[in-house]
Design a protein around this motif. Structure first.
Motif, short mmCIF file in Angstrom:
data_model
loop_
_atom_site.label_atom_id
_atom_site.label_comp_id
_atom_site.label_asym_id
_atom_site.label_seq_id
_atom_site.Cartn_x
_atom_site.Cartn_y
_atom_site.Cartn_z
N GLY A 1 0.82 -1.21 0.00
CA GLY A 1 0.00 0.00 0.00
C GLY A 1 0.85 1.26 0.00
N ARG A 2 1.92 1.25 0.77
CA ARG A 2 2.82 2.41 0.80
C ARG A 2 3.50 2.61 -0.54
NH1 ARG A 2 6.23 2.83 6.46
NH2 ARG A 2 4.53 2.30 7.91
N MET A 3 3.93 1.51 -1.15
CA MET A 3 4.61 1.62 -2.44
C MET A 3 3.66 2.10 -3.53
SD MET A 3 7.33 -1.57 -2.41
CE MET A 3 6.41 -2.74 -1.40
N ARG A 4 2.40 1.71 -3.45
CA ARG A 4 1.41 2.21 -4.40
C ARG A 4 1.26 3.73 -4.29
NH1 ARG A 4 -2.99 -2.62 -3.71
NH2 ARG A 4 -2.59 -3.69 -5.69
N ASP A 5 1.50 4.24 -3.07
CA ASP A 5 1.40 5.68 -2.85
C ASP A 5 2.72 6.40 -3.15
OD1 ASP A 5 -1.25 5.49 -2.07
OD2 ASP A 5 -0.77 5.24 0.05
N GLY A 6 3.71 5.65 -3.66
CA GLY A 6 4.96 6.28 -4.07
C GLY A 6 6.15 6.04 -3.18
N ALA A 7 5.99 5.28 -2.09
CA ALA A 7 7.11 5.06 -1.17
C ALA A 7 8.12 4.07 -1.74
CB ALA A 7 6.58 4.55 0.17
N VAL A 8 9.36 4.26 -1.35
CA VAL A 8 10.42 3.30 -1.68
C VAL A 8 10.70 2.49 -0.42
CG1 VAL A 8 12.82 3.00 -2.38
CG2 VAL A 8 11.43 4.80 -3.43
N VAL A 9 10.58 1.17 -0.53
CA VAL A 9 10.79 0.27 0.60
C VAL A 9 12.05 -0.55 0.35
CG1 VAL A 9 9.87 -1.68 1.91
CG2 VAL A 9 8.34 0.14 1.11
N ALA A 10 12.94 -0.56 1.34
CA ALA A 10 14.13 -1.43 1.28
C ALA A 10 13.86 -2.64 2.16
CB ALA A 10 15.36 -0.68 1.77
N LEU A 11 14.14 -3.82 1.64
CA LEU A 11 13.93 -5.06 2.39
C LEU A 11 15.27 -5.67 2.77
CD1 LEU A 11 12.14 -7.46 3.38
CD2 LEU A 11 12.38 -8.42 1.07
N VAL A 12 15.45 -5.96 4.06
CA VAL A 12 16.67 -6.62 4.52
C VAL A 12 16.29 -7.78 5.44
CG1 VAL A 12 18.02 -4.48 4.43
CG2 VAL A 12 16.96 -5.16 6.57
N SER A 13 17.18 -8.76 5.54
CA SER A 13 17.04 -9.81 6.54
C SER A 13 18.16 -9.62 7.56
CB SER A 13 17.10 -11.20 5.89
OG SER A 13 18.30 -11.36 5.17
N ASP A 14 18.23 -10.48 8.54
CA ASP A 14 19.28 -10.33 9.56
C ASP A 14 20.67 -10.42 8.96
OD1 ASP A 14 17.40 -9.98 11.50
OD2 ASP A 14 17.53 -12.01 12.31
N ALA A 15 20.83 -11.27 7.96
CA ALA A 15 22.14 -11.45 7.33
C ALA A 15 21.95 -12.10 5.97
CB ALA A 15 23.04 -12.32 8.20
N GLY A 16 22.76 -11.69 5.01
CA GLY A 16 22.71 -12.29 3.70
C GLY A 16 21.60 -11.71 2.83
N THR A 17 21.20 -12.49 1.84
CA THR A 17 20.22 -12.04 0.86
C THR A 17 18.80 -12.43 1.28
OG1 THR A 17 21.86 -12.27 -0.90
CG2 THR A 17 19.55 -12.16 -1.57
N PRO A 18 17.88 -11.47 1.40
CA PRO A 18 16.49 -11.81 1.75
C PRO A 18 15.91 -12.84 0.80
CG PRO A 18 16.84 -9.44 1.88
CD PRO A 18 18.08 -10.03 1.24
#
Length: 270
Positions: free
Chosen positions: A70-87
């Protein structure tokens, strides 16, 4: 710029392994979705990144994914991370990526650290054909079937508390199979132990192991027996009235699969 998701790999141990592009993405994101905000804060503080963070983990993944889309539809940029390595690699993130794709939201994946790739390379085992299996299955029969007659290098995560038991199963299936146990990769106490399944099973039997563990298992020798098919043959013999242990012995002689491994796998499924 329109809303989008940026998947950001983070260090698997050494904080200096973060890339410049990942740091830039974290600084520019409107929100950073973290598997554990406390773990991610250590990285952010190290590099002076004052990003807004929200939790995104296996227990709230579906609900939080809908919110982030929903946030991205409104124009937000979201970064996704995990604790370590590649999500997404044995970590949360698949639901969010899938929902972004379904909603027509752009998904950008940045290159970066991966424990699976680091272990594959440092193991010295063939990397032309390999398979990532996530975490090794706990059930003995499932583990034996996984490694069975695999014709490619196998890479998997394992709990330090279970590595000894898993190596014992590998040794029963094929004691001569080459294996590398990679522990604490990129960290101060990094350790890589290489040998045959039998050698490593003996080394880790009853041992106390600490830290993150990745196991790399070499391919089965050409012509090695397929335990899954052999186990099925034993089951059919038993169903026809044969005793389990003699049936396992007969099938072992015909296929080359360990009779002991077949017998134990049969008992596990009963």
């Amino acid at each position: 710029m329109s809303g989008r998701l940026v998947v950001c790999p983070t260090p698997i141990g050494n904080l200096e392994d973060v890339t410049l592009r990942v740091l830039a993405a974290l600084r520019e994101a409107d929100v950073v979705a973290c598997e554990d905000t406390r773990r991610t804060k250590v990285l952010l503080d190290r590099y002076g990144v004052g990003a807004r963070t929200v939790s995104y983990h296996e227990h709230n993944e579906r609900e939080r994914a809908a919110e982030l889309v929903g946030r991205m539809r409104d124009g937000a940029v979201v970064a996704l991370v995990s604790d370590a390595g590649t999500p997404l690699v044995s970590d949360p993130g698949a639901i969010l990526v899938q929902q972004c794709i379904a909603a027509g939201i752009g998904v950008e994946v940045l290159p970066g650290p991966s424990a699976a790739l680091a272990a594959l390379v440092v193991s010295g085992l063939p990397a032309e054909r390999w398979r990532f299996a996530g975490f090794l299955p706990r059930k003995r029969s499932a583990l034996a079937e996984l490694v069975g007659g695999a014709q490619e290098t196998l890479v998997a995560f394992e709990s330090p508390n279970r590595i000894g038991a898993s190596l014992a199963v590998l040794a029963e299936v094929d004691g001569a199979r080459p294996v590398a146990v990679c522990r604490e990769l990129t960290k101060v106490h990094e350790e890589v132990v290489r040998g045959t399944a039998a050698e490593l099973a003996a080394r880790y039997a009853g041992a106390t192991v600490k830290g993150e563990v990745v196991v790399v298992v070499g391919a089965a020798a050409e012509g090695a027996g397929d335990e899954a098919a052999a186990l099925d043959a034993v089951k059919r013999l038993v169903e026809a009235g044969a005793r389990a242990r003699p049936a396992a012995g007969v099938v072992a002689d015909l296929t080359g699969v360990s009779a002991n491994a077949l017998y134990r796998a049969l008992q596990d499924e009963r």
